[in-house]
Design a protein around this motif. Structure first.
Motif, PDB file in Angstrom:
ATOM      1  N   ALA A 221       0.829  -1.208   0.000  1.00 39.74           N
ATOM      2  CA  ALA A 221       0.000   0.000   0.000  1.00 39.74           C
ATOM      3  C   ALA A 221       0.860   1.253   0.000  1.00 39.74           C
ATOM      4  O   ALA A 221       0.556   2.235  -0.705  1.00 39.74           O
ATOM      5  N   ALA A 222       1.944   1.246   0.769  1.00 46.88           N
ATOM      6  CA  ALA A 222       2.834   2.404   0.801  1.00 46.88           C
ATOM      7  C   ALA A 222       3.524   2.600  -0.548  1.00 46.88           C
ATOM      8  O   ALA A 222       3.724   3.744  -0.993  1.00 46.88           O
ATOM      9  N   GLN A 223       3.858   1.498  -1.204  1.00 50.31           N
ATOM     10  CA  GLN A 223       4.560   1.598  -2.490  1.00 50.31           C
ATOM     11  C   GLN A 223       3.672   2.199  -3.569  1.00 50.31           C
ATOM     12  O   GLN A 223       4.116   3.062  -4.339  1.00 50.31           O
ATOM     13  N   VAL A 224       2.408   1.757  -3.650  1.00 51.68           N
ATOM     14  CA  VAL A 224       1.540   2.272  -4.722  1.00 51.68           C
ATOM     15  C   VAL A 224       0.985   3.656  -4.393  1.00 51.68           C
ATOM     16  O   VAL A 224       0.463   4.339  -5.286  1.00 51.68           O
ATOM     17  N   ALA A 225       1.095   4.073  -3.134  1.00 49.16           N
ATOM     18  CA  ALA A 225       0.602   5.407  -2.764  1.00 49.16           C
ATOM     19  C   ALA A 225       1.333   6.498  -3.531  1.00 49.16           C
ATOM     20  O   ALA A 225       0.751   7.548  -3.851  1.00 49.16           O
ATOM     21  N   SER A 226       2.604   6.267  -3.874  1.00 48.33           N
ATOM     22  CA  SER A 226       3.381   7.259  -4.623  1.00 48.33           C
ATOM     23  C   SER A 226       2.859   7.443  -6.050  1.00 48.33           C
ATOM     24  O   SER A 226       3.176   8.426  -6.704  1.00 48.33           O
ATOM     25  N   ARG A 227       2.041   6.485  -6.509  1.00 48.85           N
ATOM     26  CA  ARG A 227       1.443   6.584  -7.843  1.00 48.85           C
ATOM     27  C   ARG A 227       0.001   7.078  -7.770  1.00 48.85           C
ATOM     28  O   ARG A 227      -0.733   7.038  -8.750  1.00 48.85           O
ATOM     29  N   GLY A 228      -0.417   7.462  -6.589  1.00 47.75           N
ATOM     30  CA  GLY A 228      -1.763   7.992  -6.428  1.00 47.75           C
ATOM     31  C   GLY A 228      -2.834   6.953  -6.188  1.00 47.75           C
ATOM     32  O   GLY A 228      -4.027   7.264  -6.284  1.00 47.75           O
ATOM     33  N   ILE A 229      -2.433   5.713  -5.874  1.00 49.38           N
ATOM     34  CA  ILE A 229      -3.400   4.659  -5.580  1.00 49.38           C
ATOM     35  C   ILE A 229      -3.557   4.561  -4.065  1.00 49.38           C
ATOM     36  O   ILE A 229      -2.579   4.344  -3.345  1.00 49.38           O
ATOM     37  N   SER A 230      -4.777   4.703  -3.593  1.00 46.92           N
ATOM     38  CA  SER A 230      -5.059   4.715  -2.160  1.00 46.92           C
ATOM     39  C   SER A 230      -5.604   3.353  -1.722  1.00 46.92           C
ATOM     40  O   SER A 230      -6.707   2.958  -2.109  1.00 46.92           O
ATOM     41  N   CYS A 231      -4.825   2.633  -0.916  1.00 48.14           N
ATOM     42  CA  CYS A 231      -5.220   1.300  -0.463  1.00 48.14           C
ATOM     43  C   CYS A 231      -5.635   1.319   1.000  1.00 48.14           C
ATOM     44  O   CYS A 231      -4.975   1.941   1.836  1.00 48.14           O
ATOM     45  N   GLU A 232      -6.710   0.605   1.285  1.00 49.33           N
ATOM     46  CA  GLU A 232      -7.119   0.374   2.666  1.00 49.33           C
ATOM     47  C   GLU A 232      -6.645  -1.023   3.073  1.00 49.33           C
ATOM     48  O   GLU A 232      -6.899  -1.997   2.360  1.00 49.33           O
ATOM     49  N   VAL A 233      -5.957  -1.119   4.195  1.00 53.26           N
ATOM     50  CA  VAL A 233      -5.459  -2.409   4.675  1.00 53.26           C
ATOM     51  C   VAL A 233      -6.347  -2.864   5.828  1.00 53.26           C
ATOM     52  O   VAL A 233      -6.426  -2.203   6.865  1.00 53.26           O
ATOM     53  N   LEU A 234      -7.012  -3.995   5.621  1.00 47.18           N
ATOM     54  CA  LEU A 234      -7.912  -4.562   6.623  1.00 47.18           C
ATOM     55  C   LEU A 234      -7.261  -5.800   7.222  1.00 47.18           C
ATOM     56  O   LEU A 234      -7.045  -6.802   6.526  1.00 47.18           O
ATOM     57  N   ASP A 235      -6.937  -5.747   8.504  1.00 51.11           N
ATOM     58  CA  ASP A 235      -6.355  -6.857   9.251  1.00 51.11           C
ATOM     59  C   ASP A 235      -7.501  -7.612   9.921  1.00 51.11           C
ATOM     60  O   ASP A 235      -8.136  -7.105  10.839  1.00 51.11           O
ATOM     61  N   LEU A 236      -7.746  -8.844   9.493  1.00 51.84           N
ATOM     62  CA  LEU A 236      -8.919  -9.573   9.997  1.00 51.84           C
ATOM     63  C   LEU A 236      -8.796  -9.932  11.480  1.00 51.84           C
ATOM     64  O   LEU A 236      -9.783  -9.963  12.199  1.00 51.84           O
ATOM     65  N   ARG A 237      -7.621 -10.282  11.941  1.00 54.63           N
ATOM     66  CA  ARG A 237      -7.339 -10.653  13.337  1.00 54.63           C
ATOM     67  C   ARG A 237      -8.044 -11.938  13.767  1.00 54.63           C
ATOM     68  O   ARG A 237      -7.406 -12.869  14.247  1.00 54.63           O
ATOM     69  N   THR A 238      -9.349 -12.014  13.621  1.00 53.69           N
ATOM     70  CA  THR A 238     -10.084 -13.252  13.886  1.00 53.69           C
ATOM     71  C   THR A 238     -10.568 -13.814  12.552  1.00 53.69           C
ATOM     72  O   THR A 238     -11.222 -13.114  11.784  1.00 53.69           O
ATOM     73  N   LEU A 239     -10.235 -15.084  12.289  1.00 56.83           N
ATOM     74  CA  LEU A 239     -10.581 -15.714  11.013  1.00 56.83           C
ATOM     75  C   LEU A 239     -11.882 -16.498  11.110  1.00 56.83           C
ATOM     76  O   LEU A 239     -12.539 -16.736  10.110  1.00 56.83           O
ATOM     77  N   ALA A 240     -12.225 -16.921  12.293  1.00 56.03           N
ATOM     78  CA  ALA A 240     -13.516 -17.570  12.546  1.00 56.03           C
ATOM     79  C   ALA A 240     -13.935 -17.208  13.963  1.00 56.03           C
ATOM     80  O   ALA A 240     -13.223 -17.536  14.902  1.00 56.03           O
ATOM     81  N   PRO A 241     -15.039 -16.476  14.129  1.00 61.16           N
ATOM     82  CA  PRO A 241     -15.919 -15.964  13.077  1.00 61.16           C
ATOM     83  C   PRO A 241     -15.306 -14.778  12.337  1.00 61.16           C
ATOM     84  O   PRO A 241     -14.537 -14.010  12.902  1.00 61.16           O
ATOM     85  N   LEU A 242     -15.660 -14.654  11.070  1.00 55.94           N
ATOM     86  CA  LEU A 242     -15.171 -13.588  10.214  1.00 55.94           C
ATOM     87  C   LEU A 242     -15.958 -12.299  10.455  1.00 55.94           C
ATOM     88  O   LEU A 242     -17.180 -12.339  10.620  1.00 55.94           O
ATOM     89  N   ASP A 243     -15.247 -11.187  10.470  1.00 58.36           N
ATOM     90  CA  ASP A 243     -15.901  -9.879  10.639  1.00 58.36           C
ATOM     91  C   ASP A 243     -16.460  -9.433   9.289  1.00 58.36           C
ATOM     92  O   ASP A 243     -15.851  -8.652   8.562  1.00 58.36           O
TER      93      ASP A 243
END
Length: 325
Positions: A221-243
Motif C-alpha cells: 500500500a505504501a509503495q503504490v501510494a506514490s502513484r496515487g493509488i489509495s489502499c485500505e489495509v484490513l487486518d482480519l485478526r479473527t478468522l472464525a468468526p469472520l468480521d
C-alpha cells in the motif's frame, strides 16, 4: 509504556492470566524449564511452579487430549503445539473432540481451551514448521481462530482467548515474533475477538490480510501510494468468526479487493473471503477480486521460500490489475 516485541507481549499475557485465574494452566513441549522454543513462556515455570506451567512429552495427541479433559472439568488450559504443522498429529482431538463437545452434549459441556501455535514462513525452518493451516481450523465448526499481526493485539487477543467460553486456536506468526516493537500497556486489557482492524485508510482498493501478510500488504500500500493509488489495509485478526461487517464496509467504500495469505491458494481462506465479499458487496465491485497466496505445493525448502511466499511485488501487481478495470 514499554515497547515490546510480539513474543514479549504474549509472555506478559500468559503471566497475567496465570496470576489472575488459578484455573489457568500452561503446558506443551519445552514450555517449562526451557521457556519454549521461541521463549514465549520464559520464566513462567519459575514463577508459577511445575504444576501450572508443565513440560509434556513429544505427543501432540496427548497435549490436546489433556487440554480437552481439563477444560471440560472447569480448568482453563493453554496448550502449545510447538509448530502448527505438528497439529496434524492432533487433528482428531482438535476437530472431533475439542470443537464438538458443546454440540455433541447439547450444551451441557464445553471445552474452553486455547491451543497456541507458531506458524508461517520467512524464517528458513525445516519441513512442517512453516505451514499455514488456518483454513483447516476455520473450516471446523465450534472453533474460534485468531491470529495477531502486532504486539498490542497479540497480548489483548490472547487474554480474550483465554477468557473466552469457546475453544480458541491462537496462531502466532513466527516471523513477526521479534520483527518490531510497539507500545504495549503493562496492565490487563483485552482486544475483542471477531473484530477486524483497519490498519491503513484508503479509497481505491481494499487489501485483506491477517497475521504475517499484514506487513506485506502495508508495504504494498505504501509503495503504490506514490502513484496515487489509495489502499485500505484490513487486518482480519479473527478468522472464525469472520468480521463480515468490516469486509462489507471497506469494499463498499473502495470497490476493489485483493486478498493476501500465506497458505496455498486452492481452497484457502481467501476463497471464502472472496465469496463473502460477493455476497455482501457485489454491486459495489468495480473489478474482479484478486487473491495473492502461497503456491499450490507443499511448503518448499528454505532456498525456495522467497519465491513461494506472497511478496510485496506480487501484491503490487494484483493492485495494478484491479485498478485497470
Amino acid at each position: 509504556m514499554p515497547k515490546w516485541t510480539m513474543i514479549e507481549a504474549i509472555r506478559d499475557a500468559l503471566a497475567i492470566a496465570l496470576r489472575d485465574d488459578p484455573r489457568v494452566l500452561v503446558f506443551g513441549e519445552d514450555v517449562g524449564k526451557n521457556g519454549g522454543v521461541f521463549r514465549a513462556t520464559d520464566g513462567l515455570q519459575a514463577e508459577f511452579g511445575e504444576a501450572r506451567v508443565a513440560d509434556t512429552p513429544l505427543a501432540e495427541k496427548a497435549i490436546v487430549g489433556t487440554a480437552v479433559g481439563l477444560a471440560m472439568a472447569g480448568m482453563k488450559p493453554v496448550a502449545e503445539i510447538q509448530f502448527l504443522g505438528f497439529a496434524y498429529e492432533a487433528m482428531d482431538q482438535i476437530a472431533a473432540q475439542l470443537a464438538r463437545i458443546r454440540f455433541r452434549t447439547q450444551g451441557r459441556f464445553t471445552a474452553p481451551a486455547v491451543i497456541r501455535a507458531p506458524y508461517g514462513g520467512g524464517v528458513r525452518t525445516p519441513e512442517l514448521h512453516s505451514d499455514s493451516l488456518e483454513a483447516l481450523f476455520a473450516h471446523t465448526p465450534g472453533l474460534v481462530v485468531v491470529t495477531p499481526s502486532r504486539p498490542y493485539d497479540a497480548k489483548g487477543l490472547l487474554l480474550s482467548a483465554i477468557r473466552s467460553p469457546d475453544p480458541v486456536v491462537f496462531l502466532e506468526p513466527i516471523r513477526l515474533y521479534r520483527a518490531f516493537r510497539e507500545e504495549v500497556p503493562e496492565g490487563d486489557y483485552q482486544v475483542p475477538l471477531g473484530r477486524a482492524a483497519v490498519r491503513r485508510e484508503g479509497s481505491d482498493v481494499t487489501l485483506v490480510a491477517w497475521g504475517p501478510t499484514v506487513p506485506v500488504a502495508e508495504s504494498a500500500a505504501a509503495q503504490v501510494a506514490s502513484r496515487g493509488i489509495s489502499c485500505e489495509v484490513l487486518d482480519l485478526r479473527t478468522l472464525a468468526p469472520l468480521d463480515r461487517s468490516a469486509l462489507k464496509a471497506s469494499v463498499e467504500k473502495t470497490g476493489r479487493a485483493v486478498i493476501v495469505h500465506e497458505a496455498v491458494r486452492y481452497a484457502g481462506l481467501g476463497a471464502e473471503i472472496a465469496a463473502s465479499i460477493m455476497d455482501l458487496a457485489f454491486y459495489h465491485l468495480r473489478a474482479p477480486i484478486e487473491r495473492v497466496a502461497g503456491l499450490d505445493t507443499p511448503y518448499p525448502p528454505p532456498a525456495l521460500e522467497d519465491a513461494w511466499l506472497p511478496s510485496v511485488t506480487r501484491v503490487v501487481e494484483a493492485i495494478e490489475r484491479v485498478m485497470e478495470d
